[in-house]
Design an enzyme around this catalytic site. Structure first.
Site, mmCIF file in Angstrom:
data_model
loop_
_atom_site.group_PDB
_atom_site.id
_atom_site.type_symbol
_atom_site.label_atom_id
_atom_site.label_comp_id
_atom_site.label_asym_id
_atom_site.label_seq_id
_atom_site.Cartn_x
_atom_site.Cartn_y
_atom_site.Cartn_z
ATOM 1 N N HIS A 16 0.832 -1.196 0.000
ATOM 2 C CA HIS A 16 0.000 0.000 0.000
ATOM 3 C C HIS A 16 0.872 1.254 0.000
ATOM 4 C CE1 HIS A 16 -4.035 -1.858 1.173
ATOM 5 N NE2 HIS A 16 -3.186 -2.873 1.190
ATOM 6 N N ASP A 116 -6.053 5.747 1.887
ATOM 7 C CA ASP A 116 -5.952 4.319 1.604
ATOM 8 C C ASP A 116 -7.350 3.713 1.622
ATOM 9 O OD1 ASP A 116 -3.856 1.879 1.687
ATOM 10 O OD2 ASP A 116 -5.614 1.353 2.872
#
Length: 478
Positions: A16, A116
């Site tokens: 990520h 995110d």
């Protein structure tokens, strides 16, 4: 006056964090200096993660200006969590006040916040501050389509998805077996499922969703999202397919090539199958024995990155102990055709090597994109998260892969005979399945590279994202 900044708030996992940073750097370059980038950094809960994040940030800071890293105060991690999705979601939520304070304290205009996919609780902070909010989606567009569809499926399907007997129909995709659904979705009683549905619902509140894919890879799925077919006709947020977003930095020419690369230099072109299972993948002795027997019987050259089980209570795989994991005599019998590597390996450099002709992968989306970038066909061996769904889309929808039977009920176990069959199907020159996968991988290699070049679809999507963010910055300055 300092240029407006885009605030990125990533989860600390490498898949990520690094993907978001690379996307941010592309956005900076596309803006021509009209934007800056501020990254809010959470302090991860474990020492190993903290050390890894610190290393990534040091390398980014040393590579040049343009990114400001703001370290948020530490928070006490949540306890008694059932799984990863619940833990991350709660951990992120605990940072809400710190994120609000950090954004409020910035001395330059804030053009947008990019969260995110596990950070949708912070959409509330963005609304309080009246700042446009985008979601960065690290998986593929097919997974995003599933997540958009999931809140309605939650109401339509009365049993757990793992108990369904019929296929699930997702717009833009072939019929999906529910056994291919992401692990957190299988059991509706699990708190991870509740959080999954929560995030799925909140995606609809974002100003846009940035996806690490290229439109050419998933045209029908992206069309279904744009047409509202995944959301019962309700317009979904604008999607920006800006991928493949990959960090393709290799070792400098002055450095000694990695031992795996030096071994590959001695092998014939497209003759080696790589087996590598990501940062969290490992093998028990029982599974490692099956892999060893399957590789040996396949007769093909192989480079196997073997990691051992983590210490109890941790998640980090250990360097492999060959004496504990491998069958007696295996290394000696296969020394002319194979290399077993017991530590982390430079996956991108290996996939880029001409000797590699196939990839047995856990099917994380970043690994899939790396394989497509270098035109390497795959055999997916999913282990966790959304990887079973990735495996389905790779084989049944995208095409650059050969299927392998993975027993999900036995902790994703694969028998030696099945691995042997899949490796032969992928690597044998007379295999029809392998030929089709190789042709598709070659086509997708060219398509991925064209997409990110000037004038390509991802280049255009990134420009559209910049223009939309710039408009938000103008609004904020008025």
């Amino acid at each position: 006056m300092a240029p407006p900044t885009v605030v990125f708030f990533p989860f600390w996992g490498a898949g990520h964090l690094m993907s978001m940073l690379d996307a941010g750097k592309r956005l900076l370059a596309r803006s021509g200096g009209a934007l800056s980038l501020t990254v809010l950094v959470m302090q991860p809960p474990t020492e190993n993660d903290r050390s890894e994040v610190a290393g990534h940030i040091r390398r980014e800071e040393a590579s040049g200006p343009g990114i400001r890293f703001h370290h948020l105060p530490a928070v006490e991690p949540p306890t008694d969590c059932v799984g990863v999705e619940e833990f991350i979601s709660l951990f992120v939520e605990l940072h809400a006040d710190h994120v609000k304070a950090a954004i409020s304290a910035l001395t330059c205009p804030v053009a947008a916040v990019v969260l995110d996919l596990f950070g949708t609780t912070l959409l509330d902070v963005c609304r309080e501050l009246d700042v446009p909010a985008y979601v960065y989606f690290t998986a593929n567009a097919a997974s995003y389509a599933l997540m958009l569809r999931l809140p309605a499926l939650h109401e339509e399907v009365t049993v757990d998805f793992e108990d369904m007997e019929s296929m699930v129909y997702l717009p833009g995709l072939p019929p999906v077996p529910p056994t291919s659904f992401p692990l957190p979705v299988m059991d509706k009683k699990n708190p991870n499922y509740t959080w999954f549905v929560y995030h799925c619902r909140r995606f609809m509140e974002a100003d846009g969703v940035i996806i690490n894919t290229a439109s050419v890879l998933e045209q029908s799925v992206l069309a279904a999202i744009a047409d509202g077919r995944c959301t019962h006709g309700v317009p979904a947020p604008t999607v920006y397919p800006v991928g493949p977003v990959l960090s393709l930095t290799m070792s400098s020419p002055a450095e000694q090539p990695h031992e795996c690369v030096r071994w590959l230099d001695l092998q014939p072109p497209a003759s080696v199958v790589l087996l590598c299972f990501g940062s969290g993948g490992f093998s028990t002795a029982t599974q490692a024995h099956e892999i060893a027997h399957g590789l040996e019987r396949s007769g093909h050259r192989f480079l196997w990155v073997l990691r051992g089980p983590p210490v109890a209570g941790t998640q980090q795989p250990l360097d492999a102990n060959f004496g504990e994991l491998l069958p007696e005599g295996f290394l000696e019998r296969t020394k002319e055709k194979g290399l077993v590597w017991p530590r982390k390996a430079p996956q991108k450099e290996i996939l880029a090597h001409a000797a590699v002709g196939g990839f047995v992968t856990h099917g994380g989306w970043n690994s899939i994109l790396e394989s497509l970038w270098y035109g390497v066909p795959m055999v997916p061996w999913p282990l966790y998260a959304e990887q079973h769904f990735n495996a389905f889309t790779l084989v049944a929808y995208m095409g650059p892969a050969v299927a392998m039977e993975v027993d999900r009920k036995r902790n994703n176990f694969v028998d030696a005979s099945e691995l042997e069959r899949a490796v032969k199907a992928l690597m044998d020159s007379d295999s029809d399945d392998g030929r089709k996968a190789r042709e598709k991988a070659t086509d997708m290699k060219a398509a991925c590279r064209k997409a990110v070049e000037e004038g390509g679809s991802s280049y255009y999507a990134l420009g559209r994202l910049y223009e939309d963010i710039r408009k938000g910055a103008v609004r904020m300055s008025q």
